[in-house]
Design an enzyme around this catalytic site. Structure first.
Site, PDB file in Angstrom:
ATOM      1  N   GLU A  71      47.443  65.417  46.791  1.00 32.97           N
ATOM      2  CA  GLU A  71      46.487  64.851  45.909  1.00 32.97           C
ATOM      3  C   GLU A  71      47.416  63.463  45.169  1.00 32.97           C
ATOM      4  OE1 GLU A  71      42.644  67.519  44.961  1.00 32.97           O
ATOM      5  OE2 GLU A  71      44.103  66.844  43.277  1.00 32.97           O
TER       6      GLU A  71
ATOM      7  N   HIS B  99      58.239  82.521  64.656  1.00 34.50           N
ATOM      8  CA  HIS B  99      57.696  83.101  65.858  1.00 34.50           C
ATOM      9  C   HIS B  99      56.264  82.495  65.993  1.00 34.50           C
ATOM     10  CE1 HIS B  99      60.528  86.574  65.725  1.00 34.50           C
ATOM     11  NE2 HIS B  99      60.645  86.190  64.468  1.00 34.50           N
TER      12      HIS B  99
ATOM     13  N   LYS C  41      31.951  65.076  48.575  1.00 35.00           N
ATOM     14  CA  LYS C  41      31.022  65.842  47.662  1.00 35.00           C
ATOM     15  C   LYS C  41      29.842  64.594  47.830  1.00 35.00           C
ATOM     16  CE  LYS C  41      34.319  67.150  44.063  1.00 35.00           C
ATOM     17  NZ  LYS C  41      34.790  67.029  42.957  1.00 35.00           N
TER      18      LYS C  41
HETATM   19  O1  PA5 Z   1      43.580  68.155  40.832  1.00 35.34           O
HETATM   20  C1  PA5 Z   1      42.386  67.870  40.632  1.00 35.34           C
HETATM   21  O2  PA5 Z   1      42.002  67.311  39.653  1.00 35.34           O
HETATM   22  C2  PA5 Z   1      41.485  68.817  41.341  1.00 35.34           C
HETATM   23  O3  PA5 Z   1      42.075  69.441  42.359  1.00 35.34           O
HETATM   24  C3  PA5 Z   1      40.598  69.751  40.399  1.00 35.34           C
HETATM   25  O4  PA5 Z   1      41.390  70.627  39.786  1.00 35.34           O
HETATM   26  C4  PA5 Z   1      39.468  70.784  41.289  1.00 35.34           C
HETATM   27  O5  PA5 Z   1      38.742  69.589  42.016  1.00 35.34           O
HETATM   28  C5  PA5 Z   1      38.511  71.211  40.425  1.00 35.34           C
HETATM   29  O6  PA5 Z   1      38.163  70.461  39.334  1.00 35.34           O
HETATM   30  P1  PA5 Z   1      37.552  70.908  38.061  1.00 35.34           P
HETATM   31  O7  PA5 Z   1      38.529  71.639  37.328  1.00 35.34           O
HETATM   32  O8  PA5 Z   1      36.875  69.779  37.430  1.00 35.34           O
HETATM   33  O9  PA5 Z   1      36.403  72.200  38.411  1.00 35.34           O
END
Ligand code: PA5
Length: 430
Positions: free
Chosen positions: A282, A303, A417
Site C-alpha cells: 500500500e 515443495h 469500494k
Molecule cells: O492502511 C490502511 O489505511 C488500510 O489498510 C486500513 O487499515 C483498512 O482499510 C481499514 O480501514 P479502517 O481502519 O478505517 O476500517
C-alpha cells in the site's frame, strides 16, 4: 541488547552501487525525520511511543485485564491495518497453536465478507465467555461494520446490559459511525491518532489493546519501539540497517527485480509477512511504481514454489527473516533399526536442521541468480518484534520517498469500494 542485523552478502549488490544510491536514501531519510516530505502530517508513528498519553496507556492495560479475566475468547473485528499487526504480534509471540494452548483464545472477524466464515465463527464462540474488540479508524469500513452488526446482536442477546462492558472500540477521536455509536451505547473507546495511517498503526491502541488482551507484555513492546526509533534515526548510512535495506531494495528494483519475496522458516511468523506485505504494497504500489511484495514459508513452500524461485523468470529477490534463538526445540531421536536412514542426524535439533536447510536454500538460490537479503532477529519476543516493525516502517517511508511516491496514502483502495457500493445500491457512497 543485541541488534537486528542485515546481511547483503548474497544480494549481488556492489559497494559502488550503494555509494551511488546513498545521497538519494539520505535525502529521503532527512525528509522523513524532519517531517518535510509529502504527507508529513501522517508521520506521527515516528515518535508516538514517546507521546502516548499515560492515561490512555493505563486504560489499555485495564481493558486488557478485564478481557483476560472475563473471557475465554475475544474476537478482533478489523481489516487491513486494523488487524494485521496485532495478529502478526500475537501469533509470533504466543507461538504455534496458541489458541489451543493458551487463554484467552483470539479470533478474527470483519476481515472478509464471507457468510460461511462468519457463521462458523459464531458457532465456535457463542457458548464461550467472549469479549469484542472492534477496530476501524474510519469507523465506516463495510467488512468490519457488517460483522460488528452481527456480533453486537449476539452480545446483546447473550449478555443484555452487560454487553457494553465487553465491547471495546478503537477508532477516530471524533468522527465516524463507530464513534457516535460507542457514545450512545457506552462502549469504552480508544483513539487511532489522526497523524497515523492504518498500516503504521500497530504501535497505537490498534495493536496495543489486542496484544495486551492476548497476554503480551506491551511495556516490552514500547521499549522495542524506542530502541528502534533511536537506532534507525541514525544518519550514518553504512551502519544503519534500515537505510541499507531501503537502498538494497531499490538497487535491485532498478535492476528489474520486480518482486520481493519475504521468506521465513517459522510458521508462527507467517502473519508478520502478511503485515509486511500490506505495509509495502500500500505504501509503494502507486503511479505505476513499487516492488510487488510476496511471501513464502520455507521449507514448506520449497515443495511448491521452490522450483519457480530457483529456475523461473529472474524477476525475484528474497528477503529472509532469520530468528537466532527459537522459542522451543526438539532433538531427533536415535533409532536402533534406522529403517528410515535418519540416524546420521540423530542427536541434532530440528532448529539446527532448519538452519542448515536455510543455508542450503540460500546458496542454491544464489547459484540460481536470485539475490538474497537476510534480516536476523536475536529472538521473537515483544521487544524485538516491535523493533522489527519499526525497522520496516521507517525503511518503507524512506523507500517510498526515494521512489517519489507518497508512502502514507492509499487512493487505489477506493476503486473497488466505489463499484461495490454502486452494485449494492448505496447512493450515499457513489
Ligand atoms: O492502511 C490502511 O489505511 C488500510 O489498510 C486500513 O487499515 C483498512 O482499510 C481499514 O480501514 P479502517 O481502519 O478505517 O476500517
Amino acid at each position: 541488547m543485541e541488534k537486528i542485523t542485515l546481511n547483503l552478502h548474497g544480494s549481488f549488490i556492489e559497494e559502488n552501487e550503494l555509494k551511488r544510491i546513498k545521497p538519494e536514501i539520505m535525502a529521503a531519510q532527512k525528509s522523513l525525520l524532519n517531517r518535510k516530505g509529502v504527507s508529513s502530517e501522517m508521520t506521527g508513528w515516528l515518535d508516538y511511543m514517546y507521546r502516548i498519553e499515560k492515561k490512555e496507556y493505563e486504560e489499555i492495560k485495564t481493558a486488557a485485564k478485564y478481557i483476560k479475566e472475563n473471557s475465554e475468547a475475544f474476537i478482533l473485528l478489523g481489516i487491513g491495518g486494523s488487524y494485521l499487526g496485532a495478529k502478526a504480534a500475537i501469533e509470533a509471540v504466543r507461538g504455534d497453536f496458541h489458541n489451543e494452548l493458551l487463554s484467552p483464545q483470539v479470533y478474527y472477524a470483519g476481515l472478509n465478507l464471507s457468510g460461511a466464515y462468519l457463521k462458523k465463527l459464531i458457532r465456535l464462540v457463542k457458548e464461550k465467555e467472549i469479549s469484542i474488540i472492534v477496530i476501524s479508524k474510519s469507523g465506516t469500513t463495510l467488512e468490519t461494520a457488517l460483522s460488528f452488526r452481527i456480533f453486537r446482536e449476539l452480545m446483546e442477546e447473550k449478555y443484555g446490559e452487560e454487553s457494553k462492558n465487553r465491547i471495546f472500540v478503537v477508532t477516530d477521536k471524533n468522527k465516524g459511525a463507530l464513534k457516535s455509536m460507542s457514545e450512545l451505547k457506552g462502549y469504552k473507546t480508544f483513539v487511532v491518532p489522526d497523524d497515523i495511517g492504518g498500516r503504521y498503526s500497530v504501535i497505537t491502541p490498534v495493536g496495543l489493546l489486542p496484544m495486551a488482551a492476548a497476554g503480551l507484555d506491551i511495556d516490552k513492546f514500547m521499549e522495542g519501539l524506542k530502541s528502534g526509533a533511536e537506532e534507525y534515526s541514525d544518519r550514518n548510512f553504512e551502519s544503519n540497517a534500515c537505510l541499507l535495506y531501503a537502498a538494497a531494495r531499490n538497487i535491485l528494483n532498478r535492476r528489474n527485480k520486480e518482486i520481493e519475496i519475504f521468506v521465513n522458516y517459522e510458521p508462527s511468523c507467517t502473519s508478520i509477512a502478511e503485515w509486511w506485505k500490506q505495509l509495502y504494497g500500500e505504501s509503494e504500489g502507486k503511479e505505476g511504481k513499487g516492488i510487488f511484495p510476496a511471501s513464502l514459508n520455507f521449507t514448506t513452500d520449497l515443495h511448491s514454489m521452490g522450483q519457480f524461485v530457483q529456475e523461473g523468470r529472474k524477476i525475484l529477490f528474497e528477503t529472509t527473516l532469520s530468528i537466532e534463538n527459537s522459542q522451543d526445540d526438539m532433538e531427533v531421536p536415535f533409532d536402533s533399526n534406522d529403517f528410515d536412514r535418519l540416524n546420521y542426524i540423530s542427536g541434532k535439533t530440528f532448529n539446527y536442521i532448519n538452519s542448515k536447510a536455510f543455508e542450503g536454500t540460500f546458496m542454491a538460490h544464489k547459484d540460481g541468480n536470485v539475490p538474497g537479503i537476510i534480516i536476523t532477529v536475536p529472538k521473537m519476543d515483544e521487544f524485538y518484534l516491535a523493533k522489527l516493525f519499526y525497522f520496516f516502517m521507517m525503511s518503507c517511508g524512506i523507500s517510498g520517498y526515494t521512489i517519489k511516491v507518497d508512502p502514507f496514502t492509499q487512493p487505489g483502495v477506493e476503486a473497488y469500494k466505489k463499484n461495490m457500493f454502486r452494485l449494492l445500491g448505496n447512493k450515499e457512497k457513489i
